[in-house]
Design an enzyme around this catalytic site. Structure first.
Site, PDB file in Angstrom:
ATOM      1  N   LYS A  79      13.255 -94.188  50.817  1.00 30.65           N
ATOM      2  CA  LYS A  79      12.686 -92.895  51.234  1.00 30.65           C
ATOM      3  C   LYS A  79      11.172 -93.039  51.405  1.00 30.65           C
ATOM      4  O   LYS A  79      10.513 -93.680  50.581  1.00 30.65           O
ATOM      5  CB  LYS A  79      13.025 -91.831  50.186  1.00 30.65           C
ATOM      6  CG  LYS A  79      12.657 -90.411  50.590  1.00 30.65           C
ATOM      7  CD  LYS A  79      13.153 -89.379  49.570  1.00 30.65           C
ATOM      8  CE  LYS A  79      12.788 -87.967  49.953  1.00 30.65           C
ATOM      9  NZ  LYS A  79      13.291 -86.948  49.005  1.00 30.65           N
ATOM     10  N   SER A 154      15.902 -83.015  50.765  1.00 30.19           N
ATOM     11  CA  SER A 154      14.914 -83.636  51.608  1.00 30.19           C
ATOM     12  C   SER A 154      15.189 -85.109  51.919  1.00 30.19           C
ATOM     13  O   SER A 154      14.600 -85.643  52.854  1.00 30.19           O
ATOM     14  CB  SER A 154      13.540 -83.526  50.945  1.00 30.19           C
ATOM     15  OG  SER A 154      13.503 -84.274  49.744  1.00 30.19           O
ATOM     16  N   SER A 178      17.519 -82.779  46.222  1.00 26.66           N
ATOM     17  CA  SER A 178      17.276 -83.601  47.414  1.00 26.66           C
ATOM     18  C   SER A 178      18.017 -84.928  47.518  1.00 26.66           C
ATOM     19  O   SER A 178      17.983 -85.550  48.571  1.00 26.66           O
ATOM     20  CB  SER A 178      15.789 -83.883  47.552  1.00 26.66           C
ATOM     21  OG  SER A 178      15.162 -82.781  48.133  1.00 26.66           O
TER      22      SER A 178
HETATM   23  N1  GLN Z   1      15.240 -78.055  48.647  1.00 28.11           N
HETATM   24  C1  GLN Z   1      14.414 -77.958  47.487  1.00 28.11           C
HETATM   25  C2  GLN Z   1      13.001 -77.661  47.904  1.00 28.11           C
HETATM   26  O1  GLN Z   1      12.807 -77.448  49.052  1.00 28.11           O
HETATM   27  C3  GLN Z   1      14.480 -79.240  46.703  1.00 28.11           C
HETATM   28  C4  GLN Z   1      13.750 -80.347  47.361  1.00 28.11           C
HETATM   29  C5  GLN Z   1      13.802 -81.624  46.566  1.00 28.11           C
HETATM   30  O2  GLN Z   1      14.660 -81.810  45.719  1.00 28.11           O
HETATM   31  N2  GLN Z   1      12.825 -82.479  46.834  1.00 28.11           N
HETATM   32  O3  GLN Z   1      12.106 -77.614  47.139  1.00 28.11           O
END
Ligand code: GLN
Length: 488
Positions: A79, A154, A178
């Site tokens: 990532k 994400s 995410s």
């Molecule tokens: N979707 C959640 C957010 O937008 C979690 C994102 C994540 O786990 N990095 O904050």
């Protein structure tokens, strides 16, 4: 079956038996990666040269039999918020375009030491804020099961690259869901370890008290193999825990007879998508038939987790992202004076979702509101954690859906941030409590989209998650289905 379609544990056996070299494997994987990349768009940067050099190194290790691990010579995706020395690391933000870190994240160092091969840096939501990878400044990653749907986020690129066989596994990060949500939407396995299990050194921070790095893989055994390499104490991360790491690939094979599974009633609301509900209930029956005991439980404060998260995570983010000021990292837009330079840089470098989070967090931390928002959210956090502590006095693991619905179409949730935030309704409380959780495929919808099962465990008991997941996976064939790479 093509080489690149195999799992890590299959291909590692071929490499070890010298039936195949890592250079051959890496070339075949890169050729496939590039052939499908115009459709899927998993990567911000493809690191072909690094990959081939690492593959040649891996072949030397295998030839001499020194330091050979199950990951030696295996192509993986990373990532793009994990620092990779000399290789562009953007966090999918314009702010960090062209940024080449001077050091590797600890997890990257550990993969390197294990002999793994990095094929590229994967696309994500900007600074990991989002659930669809649509907030990336660079590109829109597609869901391999239906190219008109999002891969989740994400860690969308880390999920799609594994699902589309562009890599054998990948690393993602999970602050509120995410790893698990994109794993669920792309039909793969994703594990968010216990807070402190995996070093965060070199992970570009979003919300430091919630962030964890974890593996995304084609099956449970591969997940265990990656966990074996990345887990463990690191003196460079003061929040990494000095807790012994078991051999997950061994633990995973233990029986689940008599295992106590909790089903929290709050995670099965009336509004739950009927196909998701049915698939998860069938999976629970399957676990029962494998010898597990099922108990209904309650996590009474879980309805407050989304609200608490959207105070805590933006508060931490507003502080973490203060460092992007045009002075030390990445983008700089010049101005008449230093204050104008700061504000022009931040205005040009961050996208709308990141700005929204910074404003939310700055507001919640403002001295007049601190007690009403941030402090209150911390108290709610404690109550949520206590719910889990109490539940784990009675049960060994907790089983829920990972996400309320299968993958959605591009643009469907971008107009209303709240509908996007609701994607994480079942994953977020786990980060708040700091416990580990895994998602694995447990069904396919009528529209041919994957459905995920979430298994939640006690702190540092990733072994129980892997054992439960492995037993289930071995008795089903969801993990063997491949995506169509078509649009509908
Ligand atoms: N979707 C959640 C957010 O937008 C979690 C994102 C994540 O786990 N990095 O904050």
């Amino acid at each position: 079956m093509e080489l690149y379609q195999k799992t890590i544990h299959d291909i590692a056996a071929h490499l070890k038996a010298k039936k195949l070299s890592s250079v051959e494997l890496t070339k075949a994987t890169l050729a496939h990666l590039k052939a499908v990349e115009p459709k899927v768009q998993s990567f911000i940067t493809v690191t072909e040269e690094t990959a081939l050099a690492q593959a040649a190194e891996a072949d030397k290790k295998i030839a001499s039999g020194t330091n050979v691990t199950p990951l030696t010579g295996i192509p993986l995706g990373i990532k793009d918020l994990l620092c990779t020395k000399g290789v562009q690391t953007t966090c999918a933000s314009k702010m960090l375009e062209g940024f080449k870190p001077p050091y590797n994240a600890t997890v990257v160092e550990r993969l390197n030491a294990a002999g793994a091969v990095m094929v590229g840096k994967t696309n994500m939501d900007e600074f990991a804020m989002g659930s669809s990878t649509e907030t990336s400044y660079y590109k829109k990653t597609k869901n391999p099961w239906n190219l008109s749907c999002v891969p989740g986020g994400s860690s969308g690129g880390s999920a799609s690259c594994v699902s589309a066989d562009q890599a054998f596994g990948s690393l993602g990060s999970d602050t509120g869901g995410s790893i698990r949500q994109p794993a669920s939407l792309c039909g793969i396995v994703g594990l968010k370890p216990t807070y402190g299990r995996v070093s965060r050194y070199g992970l570009i921070a979003f919300a430091s008290s919630l962030d964890q790095i974890g593996p995304m893989t084609k099956d449970v055994e591969d997940c265990a193999l990656m966990m074996n390499v990345i887990s463990g104490h690191d003196e460079k991360d003061s929040t990494s825990a000095d807790v012994a790491v078991p051999d997950y690939a061994v633990e995973m094979k233990k029986s689940i007879k008599g295992l106590k599974i909790g089903i929290p009633k709050e995670f099965f609301p009336k509004e739950l998508n009927p196909e998701v509900s049915e698939a998860v209930k069938k999976a629970i029956e399957q676990l029962k038939s494998l010898g597990a005991e099922v108990h209904e439980i309650s996590l009474p404060h879980s309805p407050y987790s989304l609200a608490a998260y959207y105070v805590l995570a933006p508060s931490e983010a507003s502080s973490n992202l203060a460092r992007y000021d045009g002075v030390r990292y990445g983008l700089r837009v010049s101005g008449e004076n230093i204050v104008e330079m700061y504000s022009k840089t931040r205005a040009a470098g961050f996208g709308p979702e990141v700005k929204r989070r910074i404003m939310l967090g700055t507001y919640a931390l403002y001295s007049g509101y601190y007690d009403a928002y941030y402090l209150k959210a911390l108290k709610v956090r404690r109550l949520i954690k206590q719910d889990y502590d109490k539940a784990f006095e009675k049960v060994d693991v907790i089983v829920t859906p990972t996400v309320p619905n299968p993958a959605f179409k591009f643009g469907e949730k971008t107009d209303n941030p709240l509908t996007m935030y609701l994607e994480d309704i079942f994953t977020i409380s786990i980060n708040i409590a700091g416990v580990p959780a895994l998602s694995l495929p447990c069904g396919i919808s009528k529209t041919d989209l994957p459905i995920g099962l979430q298994i939640i465990g006690k702190p540092f008991d990733e072994a129980a998650l892997l054992k439960t997941a492995y037993a289930y996976e071995q008795s089903t064939d969801w993990h063997k289905r491949k995506p169509s790479l078509k649009e509908s």
